[in-house]
Scaffold this active site. Sequence first.
Site, PDB file in Angstrom:
ATOM      1  N   LYS A  57      86.074 129.233  28.588  1.00  0.00           N
ATOM      2  CA  LYS A  57      87.419 129.737  28.877  1.00  0.00           C
ATOM      3  C   LYS A  57      88.445 128.613  28.836  1.00  0.00           C
ATOM      4  O   LYS A  57      89.539 128.768  28.290  1.00  0.00           O
ATOM      5  CB  LYS A  57      87.431 130.443  30.247  1.00  0.00           C
ATOM      6  CG  LYS A  57      86.724 131.796  30.217  1.00  0.00           C
ATOM      7  CD  LYS A  57      86.367 132.310  31.604  1.00  0.00           C
ATOM      8  CE  LYS A  57      85.556 133.594  31.500  1.00  0.00           C
ATOM      9  NZ  LYS A  57      84.974 134.032  32.765  1.00  0.00           N
ATOM     10  N   GLN A 101      85.493 133.391  39.086  1.00  0.00           N
ATOM     11  CA  GLN A 101      84.271 133.493  38.281  1.00  0.00           C
ATOM     12  C   GLN A 101      83.137 134.078  39.121  1.00  0.00           C
ATOM     13  O   GLN A 101      82.784 133.538  40.166  1.00  0.00           O
ATOM     14  CB  GLN A 101      83.875 132.105  37.752  1.00  0.00           C
ATOM     15  CG  GLN A 101      82.633 132.097  36.877  1.00  0.00           C
ATOM     16  CD  GLN A 101      82.836 132.859  35.579  1.00  0.00           C
ATOM     17  OE1 GLN A 101      83.849 132.758  34.918  1.00  0.00           O
ATOM     18  NE2 GLN A 101      81.843 133.649  35.195  1.00  0.00           N
ATOM     19  N   ASP A 124      91.548 139.269  35.083  1.00  0.00           N
ATOM     20  CA  ASP A 124      90.297 139.973  34.776  1.00  0.00           C
ATOM     21  C   ASP A 124      90.455 141.497  34.816  1.00  0.00           C
ATOM     22  O   ASP A 124      89.529 142.232  34.483  1.00  0.00           O
ATOM     23  CB  ASP A 124      89.212 139.553  35.773  1.00  0.00           C
ATOM     24  CG  ASP A 124      88.007 138.940  35.069  1.00  0.00           C
ATOM     25  OD1 ASP A 124      87.965 138.949  33.823  1.00  0.00           O
ATOM     26  OD2 ASP A 124      87.104 138.453  35.767  1.00  0.00           O
TER      27      ASP A 124
END
Length: 290
Positions: A57, A101, A124
């Site tokens: 990422k 995460q 997200d």
Amino acid sequence: MAFPTAQTLDGKALAAKLQQQLATTIQQLQPQIGRPPGLAVLMVGDNPASAAYVRNKERACEKIGIASFGHHFPADVSQETVHQTILELNHNPKVDGILVQLPLPDHLDANALLYAIAPDKDADGLHPMNLGSLVRGEAGLRSCTPAGCMEILKAYEIPIQGKKAVVLGRSILVGKPIALMLLEANATVTIAHSKTEQLAELTRTADILVAAIGRPNFVTAEMVKPGATVIDVGINRIEMPNGKARLVGDVETEAVGAIASHLTPVPGGVGPMTVTMLLSNTVQRYAQQI
């Protein structure tokens, strides 16, 4: 990876193309906004898979011109410390997107931390408000993996309207949101799972089959309608006899590839698109600064 009859739905190539478009958008907007877009990634502990995802990422951010705000906490970090960091990032004008995460260590309440993220910075797309917008068919940040699947179908001009779609898996990360997205695109959608009776009979009715069940090679040729489009969301690590590991999906690639019309490979299918939609959500929020 090519299939005997199925066309490969190349997520890696599509991701590269979309990321180039995002880089151009950033170049056009940055003189007006006066700063690059910013993405904050919070990681706890040293899970090797998580560390690899975070590196990917951060590299993708650097490549297209997004500033990374990495926060790496020790495995024993307190809930309050991570929560406080999220609140600070919510108020940081240089940060457009925030990502926690997953998975997190057991002592941390993942839901509480995800809910602490400001909905308009939820890169997200997992905040209840963004999921609620999806249910209502309203604009909002979308869950990255399902949104990536939809972009693949769109790019390869796979017909969705009026088609029968079966989603294997009912998680809040993939199964439920992609079912809603397919429904929004006018497919007739069935969600199946480990408790579904006569599963193969059901999956054989699907024009579009999405496998997001988390079991290696679970979907066999007997479960697939000839000519169906198969989206393999699974990423499973398999230990080889030589001690090395390889990644396989939820779909038995060779057998299914012989009868499907379209199939995503693993790796190189849905995975790269998940990262791309994370970047897209961040740039979408960034563009709203104007």
